[in-house]
Design a protein around this motif. Structure first.
Motif, short mmCIF file in Angstrom:
data_model
loop_
_atom_site.label_atom_id
_atom_site.label_comp_id
_atom_site.label_asym_id
_atom_site.label_seq_id
_atom_site.Cartn_x
_atom_site.Cartn_y
_atom_site.Cartn_z
N LYS A 193 0.84 -1.21 0.00
CA LYS A 193 0.00 0.00 0.00
C LYS A 193 0.87 1.26 0.00
CE LYS A 193 -2.89 2.47 3.19
NZ LYS A 193 -3.41 2.45 4.55
N HIS A 194 1.88 1.28 0.88
CA HIS A 194 2.76 2.45 0.95
C HIS A 194 3.58 2.61 -0.33
CE1 HIS A 194 1.48 2.93 5.00
NE2 HIS A 194 2.20 1.95 5.49
N TYR A 195 3.93 1.50 -0.96
CA TYR A 195 4.69 1.54 -2.21
C TYR A 195 3.84 2.15 -3.34
CZ TYR A 195 7.58 -0.07 -6.11
OH TYR A 195 8.36 -0.14 -7.24
N ARG A 196 2.57 1.73 -3.41
CA ARG A 196 1.67 2.31 -4.43
C ARG A 196 1.54 3.82 -4.22
NH1 ARG A 196 -1.09 -2.53 -3.45
NH2 ARG A 196 -2.57 -1.52 -2.06
N LYS A 197 1.43 4.24 -2.96
CA LYS A 197 1.34 5.66 -2.64
C LYS A 197 2.63 6.38 -3.06
CE LYS A 197 0.64 8.97 1.07
NZ LYS A 197 0.46 9.17 2.50
N LEU A 198 3.75 5.76 -2.79
CA LEU A 198 5.05 6.34 -3.15
C LEU A 198 5.15 6.52 -4.66
CD1 LEU A 198 7.88 7.22 -2.14
CD2 LEU A 198 8.59 4.84 -2.43
N LEU A 199 4.72 5.52 -5.41
CA LEU A 199 4.77 5.61 -6.87
C LEU A 199 3.82 6.68 -7.41
CD1 LEU A 199 4.88 1.85 -7.92
CD2 LEU A 199 6.77 3.49 -7.91
N LYS A 200 2.66 6.75 -6.82
CA LYS A 200 1.63 7.69 -7.29
C LYS A 200 1.95 9.14 -6.92
CE LYS A 200 -3.37 8.27 -7.30
NZ LYS A 200 -4.65 7.74 -6.82
N GLN A 201 2.32 9.35 -5.66
CA GLN A 201 2.51 10.71 -5.16
C GLN A 201 3.97 11.14 -5.07
OE1 GLN A 201 0.42 10.87 -1.43
NE2 GLN A 201 -1.56 10.50 -2.37
N LYS A 202 4.88 10.22 -5.37
CA LYS A 202 6.33 10.47 -5.30
C LYS A 202 6.82 10.73 -3.89
CE LYS A 202 6.67 10.51 -9.85
NZ LYS A 202 6.40 9.25 -10.43
N THR A 203 5.98 10.45 -2.91
CA THR A 203 6.37 10.62 -1.50
C THR A 203 5.55 9.70 -0.62
OG1 THR A 203 6.72 12.22 0.27
CG2 THR A 203 4.77 12.53 -1.09
N SER A 204 6.14 9.28 0.47
CA SER A 204 5.43 8.48 1.46
C SER A 204 6.16 8.64 2.79
CB SER A 204 5.40 7.00 1.06
OG SER A 204 4.90 6.23 2.12
N LYS A 205 5.43 8.97 3.83
CA LYS A 205 6.04 9.09 5.15
C LYS A 205 6.32 7.72 5.75
CE LYS A 205 3.97 13.54 6.25
NZ LYS A 205 3.07 14.28 7.13
N GLN A 206 5.62 6.70 5.27
CA GLN A 206 5.76 5.38 5.85
C GLN A 206 6.79 4.49 5.16
OE1 GLN A 206 2.74 6.65 4.91
NE2 GLN A 206 1.83 7.09 6.88
N LEU A 207 7.18 4.82 3.91
CA LEU A 207 8.10 3.97 3.17
C LEU A 207 9.04 4.85 2.34
CD1 LEU A 207 8.67 0.94 2.52
CD2 LEU A 207 7.28 1.25 0.48
N SER A 208 10.32 4.73 2.64
CA SER A 208 11.31 5.53 1.92
C SER A 208 11.85 4.77 0.71
CB SER A 208 12.46 5.88 2.86
OG SER A 208 13.21 4.71 3.17
N LEU A 209 12.51 5.48 -0.16
CA LEU A 209 13.16 4.83 -1.30
C LEU A 209 14.22 3.85 -0.81
CD1 LEU A 209 13.54 7.80 -3.80
CD2 LEU A 209 11.95 5.88 -3.94
N TYR A 210 14.85 4.19 0.28
CA TYR A 210 15.84 3.28 0.85
C TYR A 210 15.19 1.96 1.25
CZ TYR A 210 19.31 1.24 3.88
OH TYR A 210 20.18 0.37 4.46
N GLN A 211 14.05 2.04 1.93
CA GLN A 211 13.35 0.82 2.34
C GLN A 211 12.92 0.01 1.12
OE1 GLN A 211 10.76 3.29 4.80
NE2 GLN A 211 10.97 1.76 6.43
N VAL A 212 12.47 0.69 0.07
CA VAL A 212 12.11 0.00 -1.17
C VAL A 212 13.32 -0.77 -1.70
CG1 VAL A 212 11.42 0.30 -3.59
CG2 VAL A 212 10.25 1.59 -1.78
N GLY A 213 14.48 -0.12 -1.68
CA GLY A 213 15.70 -0.79 -2.14
C GLY A 213 16.03 -2.01 -1.32
N VAL A 214 15.88 -1.90 0.00
CA VAL A 214 16.14 -3.03 0.90
C VAL A 214 15.17 -4.17 0.58
CG1 VAL A 214 16.02 -3.78 3.31
CG2 VAL A 214 17.12 -1.63 2.73
#
Length: 104
Positions: A65-86
């Motif tokens: 859910k947080h990843y979809r938000k990150l992709l859509k809005q280019k920001t997420s307080k709950q999931l960082s790009l670093y966490q996505v990489g991990v």
């Protein structure tokens, strides 16, 4: 991509250690790290990404859910790009097998 990320300060985690990004002093929440370690251990022990634990399954759904938000809005307080990489490094299941069947 990995080399480019390392050049700007990403420190990839080792198994059992906390995820941090020193270049911007980002500290990943302990709860996230705990669930990530549980997910990683489950993967290693069982060879799949479908844990029976309700807490871990809920965490996986939350990351999606947080990843979809990150992709859509280019920001997420709950999931960082670093966490996505991990998560990508451990072959995180961004799409559930149910969703994958629907698109086939």
């Amino acid at each position: 991509q990995v080399l480019a990320m390392q050049k700007i300060g990403f420190n990839w985690i080792e198994q059992g250690k906390e995820a941090t990004m020193s270049s911007i002093s980002e500290k990943i929440p302990k709860k996230w790290n705990k669930r990530f370690r549980e997910f990683e251990q489950y993967q290693q022990d069982n060879g799949n990404n479908i844990p029976p634990s309700a807490k871990l399954s809920k965490w996986i759904l939350s990351q999606r859910k947080h990843y979809r938000k990150l992709l859509k809005q280019k920001t997420s307080k709950q999931l960082s790009l670093y966490q996505v990489g991990v998560l990508n490094e451990c072959r995180f299941p961004w799409i559930s097998w149910k969703d994958d069947k629907k698109s086939s």
